[in-house]
Write an enzyme that holds these catalytic residues in place. Sequence first.
Site, PDB file in Angstrom:
ATOM      1  N   ASP A 151      59.946  65.602   3.417  1.00  6.54           N
ATOM      2  CA  ASP A 151      60.616  66.455   2.479  1.00  6.54           C
ATOM      3  C   ASP A 151      60.003  66.614   1.170  1.00  6.54           C
ATOM      4  OD1 ASP A 151      62.928  66.271   4.402  1.00  6.54           O
ATOM      5  OD2 ASP A 151      64.008  64.900   3.424  1.00  6.54           O
ATOM      6  N   ARG A 199      66.685  66.719   3.691  1.00  6.04           N
ATOM      7  CA  ARG A 199      68.039  65.946   3.721  1.00  6.04           C
ATOM      8  C   ARG A 199      68.963  66.347   2.517  1.00  6.04           C
ATOM      9  NH1 ARG A 199      68.040  59.902   5.142  1.00  6.04           N
ATOM     10  NH2 ARG A 199      66.066  59.977   4.145  1.00  6.04           N
TER      11      ARG A 199
HETATM   12  P1  ADP Z   1      63.485  56.510   2.910  1.00  6.19           P
HETATM   13  O1  ADP Z   1      62.784  55.366   2.554  1.00  6.19           O
HETATM   14  O2  ADP Z   1      62.766  57.380   3.873  1.00  6.19           O
HETATM   15  O3  ADP Z   1      64.171  57.071   1.800  1.00  6.19           O
HETATM   16  P2  ADP Z   1      65.711  54.861   3.797  1.00  6.19           P
HETATM   17  O4  ADP Z   1      66.604  55.475   2.739  1.00  6.19           O
HETATM   18  O5  ADP Z   1      66.631  55.213   5.108  1.00  6.19           O
HETATM   19  O6  ADP Z   1      64.721  55.961   4.121  1.00  6.19           O
HETATM   20  O7  ADP Z   1      65.441  53.502   3.495  1.00  6.19           O
HETATM   21  C1  ADP Z   1      64.716  52.831   4.471  1.00  6.19           C
HETATM   22  C2  ADP Z   1      64.918  51.259   4.472  1.00  6.19           C
HETATM   23  O8  ADP Z   1      64.474  51.028   3.165  1.00  6.19           O
HETATM   24  C3  ADP Z   1      66.374  51.034   4.614  1.00  6.19           C
HETATM   25  O9  ADP Z   1      66.566  50.992   6.070  1.00  6.19           O
HETATM   26  C4  ADP Z   1      66.349  49.587   4.202  1.00  6.19           C
HETATM   27  O10 ADP Z   1      65.671  48.643   4.903  1.00  6.19           O
HETATM   28  C5  ADP Z   1      65.537  49.903   2.863  1.00  6.19           C
HETATM   29  N1  ADP Z   1      66.290  50.069   1.931  1.00  6.19           N
HETATM   30  C6  ADP Z   1      66.993  51.281   1.535  1.00  6.19           C
HETATM   31  N2  ADP Z   1      67.656  51.230   0.169  1.00  6.19           N
HETATM   32  C7  ADP Z   1      67.594  50.018  -0.027  1.00  6.19           C
HETATM   33  C8  ADP Z   1      67.963  49.110  -1.230  1.00  6.19           C
HETATM   34  N3  ADP Z   1      68.799  49.845  -1.982  1.00  6.19           N
HETATM   35  N4  ADP Z   1      67.480  47.690  -1.417  1.00  6.19           N
HETATM   36  C9  ADP Z   1      66.592  47.357  -0.474  1.00  6.19           C
HETATM   37  N5  ADP Z   1      66.248  48.067   0.602  1.00  6.19           N
HETATM   38  C10 ADP Z   1      66.682  49.178   0.857  1.00  6.19           C
HETATM   39  O1  F6P Z   2      63.385  62.414   5.116  1.00  4.11           O
HETATM   40  C1  F6P Z   2      62.967  62.987   6.471  1.00  4.11           C
HETATM   41  C2  F6P Z   2      64.092  63.613   7.231  1.00  4.11           C
HETATM   42  O2  F6P Z   2      63.512  64.241   8.368  1.00  4.11           O
HETATM   43  C3  F6P Z   2      65.103  64.548   6.479  1.00  4.11           C
HETATM   44  O3  F6P Z   2      64.549  65.961   6.287  1.00  4.11           O
HETATM   45  C4  F6P Z   2      66.146  64.388   7.258  1.00  4.11           C
HETATM   46  O4  F6P Z   2      67.493  64.624   6.905  1.00  4.11           O
HETATM   47  C5  F6P Z   2      66.184  62.909   8.032  1.00  4.11           C
HETATM   48  O5  F6P Z   2      64.737  62.580   7.835  1.00  4.11           O
HETATM   49  C6  F6P Z   2      66.518  62.988   9.392  1.00  4.11           C
HETATM   50  O6  F6P Z   2      66.397  61.604   9.689  1.00  4.11           O
HETATM   51  P1  F6P Z   2      66.781  61.115  11.336  1.00  4.11           P
HETATM   52  O7  F6P Z   2      66.849  62.228  12.115  1.00  4.11           O
HETATM   53  O8  F6P Z   2      65.549  60.257  11.513  1.00  4.11           O
HETATM   54  O9  F6P Z   2      68.074  60.344  11.149  1.00  4.11           O
END
Ligand code: ADP
Ligand code: F6P
Length: 320
Positions: free
Chosen positions: A128, A172
């Site tokens: 993204d 997203r």
């Molecule tokens: P991204 O890293 O791509 O933003 P996510 O938001 O799904 O993806 O976060 C990935 C993982 O990081 C989560 O499943 C969780 O294990 C951890 N994580 C997310 N937010 C928090 C938080 N506020 N504190 C601690 N760990 C977190």
């Molecule tokens: O953050 C990367 C991304 O591909 C976004 O563009 C999308 O909204 C999201 O992850 C979808 O994640 P998933 O299909 O793994 O739930």
Amino acid sequence: MAKKIGVLTSGGDAPGMNAAVRAVCRTALQRGMEVVGIERGYNGLLNGEIVEMNARTVSGIIQRGGTCLYTARCPEFKTKEGVAKGAEKCREIGLDGIVVIGGDGSFRGAADLSSMGIPCIGLPGTIDNDISCTEYTIGYDTAMNTAMEMIDKIKDTAQSHDRCSVVEVMGRNAGYIAVNVGVAVGAEAVITPEKDYDLDAICTKIQNTMKSGKNHFVVVVAEGVGKTDEITKIISEKTGVETRATILGHVQRGGSPTVRDRVVATQMGHHAVELLEKGIGNRVVGMKDNHVYDVDIQEALSMKKPFEEELYGILNETAF
Ligand code: ADP
Ligand code: F6P
């Protein structure tokens, strides 16, 4: 001085994550450290899914999409108890630091773990490009090229049928893929979550363009707008042009990484290990003025990334 480090991938996968894992592993070995891979993100840390790594473990992965360490989302790691358990696991394994490849959510986990005495370095891995502290995230270039190639194909059929294609690209909460890909495919309009949009104006533009002899159109919509079907229906009704929606979806997350993603991932992975080697943690590695740098995780999470206003303006002036 770190003697043993771990590397994990977390959140959505992105092309180039493997190149980053390889760079972390090889740099660490080169500097005399031991390296382990932690599979399935923070889940794997809590469950002890640990794999020993050597130079050959990461052979033949630089050109591969996905992540050889698997990835996951781990709700438990968002709790104090989860992070404490993670820190305890690190001590059991004898880890002096972890490189966390993921997005903002993953960096929050890395900050929490750092505050419990386990130095962590975040590497921005997401298609993204929505991480504020860095001009570039690993996977962005590959995803944009994939989306561009797919839309080029969609244009062939739209042209043959005198249709308008509304194409939803990933993002997203962000329109970076949408705007850049929109420019690259010559879309008539791009709709992103960052900007208000005027569907009447888009339909008028399509109708005016028809008067100049053009009968096929592309409108790119970022996923985060959340209204692709509604937009498609309205364009069809208001312009009278047969309009079809295509949601590109996960195809954008896969595939062999581009040169840019492999090189940036390698530079960032190398930099992350240099920090851990010095015992430095709680930092995110990013790109600033086209150079690799690092920044405090909390500071990184509080930054705001500007929208590409200029490019958006150029798109609107050149597509008709
Ligand atoms: P991204 O890293 O791509 O933003 P996510 O938001 O799904 O993806 O976060 C990935 C993982 O990081 C989560 O499943 C969780 O294990 C951890 N994580 C997310 N937010 C928090 C938080 N506020 N504190 C601690 N760990 C977190
Ligand atoms: O953050 C990367 C991304 O591909 C976004 O563009 C999308 O909204 C999201 O992850 C979808 O994640 P998933 O299909 O793994 O739930």
